[in-house]
Motif scaffolding. Structure first.
Motif, PDB file in Angstrom:
ATOM      1  N   LYS A  63     -50.798   2.920 -11.768  1.00 34.99           N
ATOM      2  CA  LYS A  63     -51.360   2.038 -12.841  1.00 34.99           C
ATOM      3  C   LYS A  63     -50.589   2.307 -14.262  1.00 34.99           C
ATOM      4  O   LYS A  63     -50.211   3.251 -14.453  1.00 34.99           O
ATOM      5  CB  LYS A  63     -52.962   2.254 -12.989  1.00 34.99           C
ATOM      6  N   GLY A  64     -50.198   1.247 -14.947  1.00 34.16           N
ATOM      7  CA  GLY A  64     -49.671   1.202 -16.147  1.00 34.16           C
ATOM      8  C   GLY A  64     -50.167   2.336 -16.991  1.00 34.16           C
ATOM      9  O   GLY A  64     -49.208   3.157 -17.591  1.00 34.16           O
ATOM     10  N   TRP A  65     -51.628   2.400 -17.465  1.00 36.58           N
ATOM     11  CA  TRP A  65     -52.008   3.110 -18.337  1.00 36.58           C
ATOM     12  C   TRP A  65     -51.926   4.806 -17.913  1.00 36.58           C
ATOM     13  O   TRP A  65     -51.596   5.484 -18.804  1.00 36.58           O
ATOM     14  CB  TRP A  65     -53.374   2.971 -18.845  1.00 36.58           C
ATOM     15  N   VAL A  66     -51.932   5.068 -16.753  1.00 30.60           N
ATOM     16  CA  VAL A  66     -51.857   6.318 -16.150  1.00 30.60           C
ATOM     17  C   VAL A  66     -50.504   6.848 -16.253  1.00 30.60           C
ATOM     18  O   VAL A  66     -50.057   7.855 -16.902  1.00 30.60           O
ATOM     19  CB  VAL A  66     -52.002   6.280 -14.610  1.00 30.60           C
ATOM     20  N   PHE A  67     -49.585   5.789 -15.988  1.00 25.18           N
ATOM     21  CA  PHE A  67     -48.032   6.235 -16.202  1.00 25.18           C
ATOM     22  C   PHE A  67     -47.604   6.402 -17.651  1.00 25.18           C
ATOM     23  O   PHE A  67     -46.807   7.241 -18.093  1.00 25.18           O
ATOM     24  CB  PHE A  67     -47.047   4.959 -15.825  1.00 25.18           C
ATOM     25  N   ALA A  68     -48.148   5.615 -18.639  1.00 27.28           N
ATOM     26  CA  ALA A  68     -48.091   5.669 -19.820  1.00 27.28           C
ATOM     27  C   ALA A  68     -48.435   7.050 -20.741  1.00 27.28           C
ATOM     28  O   ALA A  68     -47.636   7.578 -21.345  1.00 27.28           O
ATOM     29  CB  ALA A  68     -48.724   4.447 -20.757  1.00 27.28           C
ATOM     30  N   ILE A  69     -49.506   7.312 -20.142  1.00 28.24           N
ATOM     31  CA  ILE A  69     -50.125   8.642 -21.043  1.00 28.24           C
ATOM     32  C   ILE A  69     -49.350   9.700 -20.184  1.00 28.24           C
ATOM     33  O   ILE A  69     -48.796  10.766 -21.168  1.00 28.24           O
ATOM     34  CB  ILE A  69     -51.762   8.833 -20.500  1.00 28.24           C
TER      35      ILE A  69
END
Length: 223
Positions: free
Chosen positions: A150-156
């Protein structure tokens, strides 16, 4: 359909990179390096270095990532800036601002390291990638083009690793440029369409945690 501005950016980057592959003096003059920027006022390096690459693999990885996410960001910009023509201009501004922002952060942290040098579109590409994630934090990315995340997981994880990598100087990677570009990409959709912050507040606040750590590091660096 791929927007013309993306094709133009990719084409210019490929041409400039291949020129740099075969011309050492060209490469050396336009790469990012603190000493010429600060001592000789060669501020153009803050932008030109984003169009140079170390090798074909480095170039291909950055341009493929840009290719996969550009259309998503441009589509969002088109809806909220008055149409495709405006969206292309805004996209180009965000991309170039992310390159410059990434290099400014590198300059801040590496200003006394005159041996430091860097090239690559990673700052700009990180900016476009993070704009995509802010637009839709649940967007599914493929790590190494294979593993779904997921994008938010990758981002963090990406921001956290970049802060850690910058602190420990891990590998031959421009962590500062990645971070600076990501920050520009993160705030761009919010500036263009402030309501998106309310829609995705929890995810955005989560992404701001590693950035807050970076800010603390910057304050300590100044003391």
């Amino acid at each position: 359909m791929l927007d013309p501005i993306t094709i133009i950016i990719i084409a210019i980057t490929v041409i400039v990179s291949y020129k740099g592959f075969g011309d050492y003096y060209f490469f050396d003059r336009f790469k990012f390096q603190p000493a010429p920027i600060l001592k000789q006022n060669q501020y153009d390096r803050l932008l030109t270095s984003g169009f140079l690459h170390v090798n074909t693999t480095h170039l291909l990885f950055n341009m493929l990532t840009l290719y996969f996410f550009a259309w998503y960001v441009i589509r969002f910009f088109a809806v909220h800036t008055g149409g495709p023509a405006n969206a292309s201009v805004v996209f180009a501004v965000v991309y170039l601002a992310a390159i410059i922002g990434g290099n400014l952060l590198s300059l801040f942290f590496q200003r006394n390291n005159y041996n430091y040098s860097a090239v690559g579109a990673s700052g700009g590409v990180s900016g476009i990638l993070f704009s995509s994630i802010v637009i839709d934090p649940t967007l599914e990315l493929y790590l190494f083009f294979i593993l779904p995340i997921k994008g938010w997981v990758f981002a963090i994880a990406y921001l956290g690793f970049s802060v850690y990598g910058m602190k420990k100087q891990l590998g031959n990677i421009g962590h500062e440029a990645h971070l600076g570009g990501s920050i520009i990409g993160l705030i761009a959709p919010i500036i263009i369409y402030p309501a998106i912050y309310e829609h995705n507040k929890i995810y955005i606040l989560g992404m701001l945690i590693p950035i807050a750590v970076l800010l603390v590091m910057a304050i300590k660096e100044r003391k």
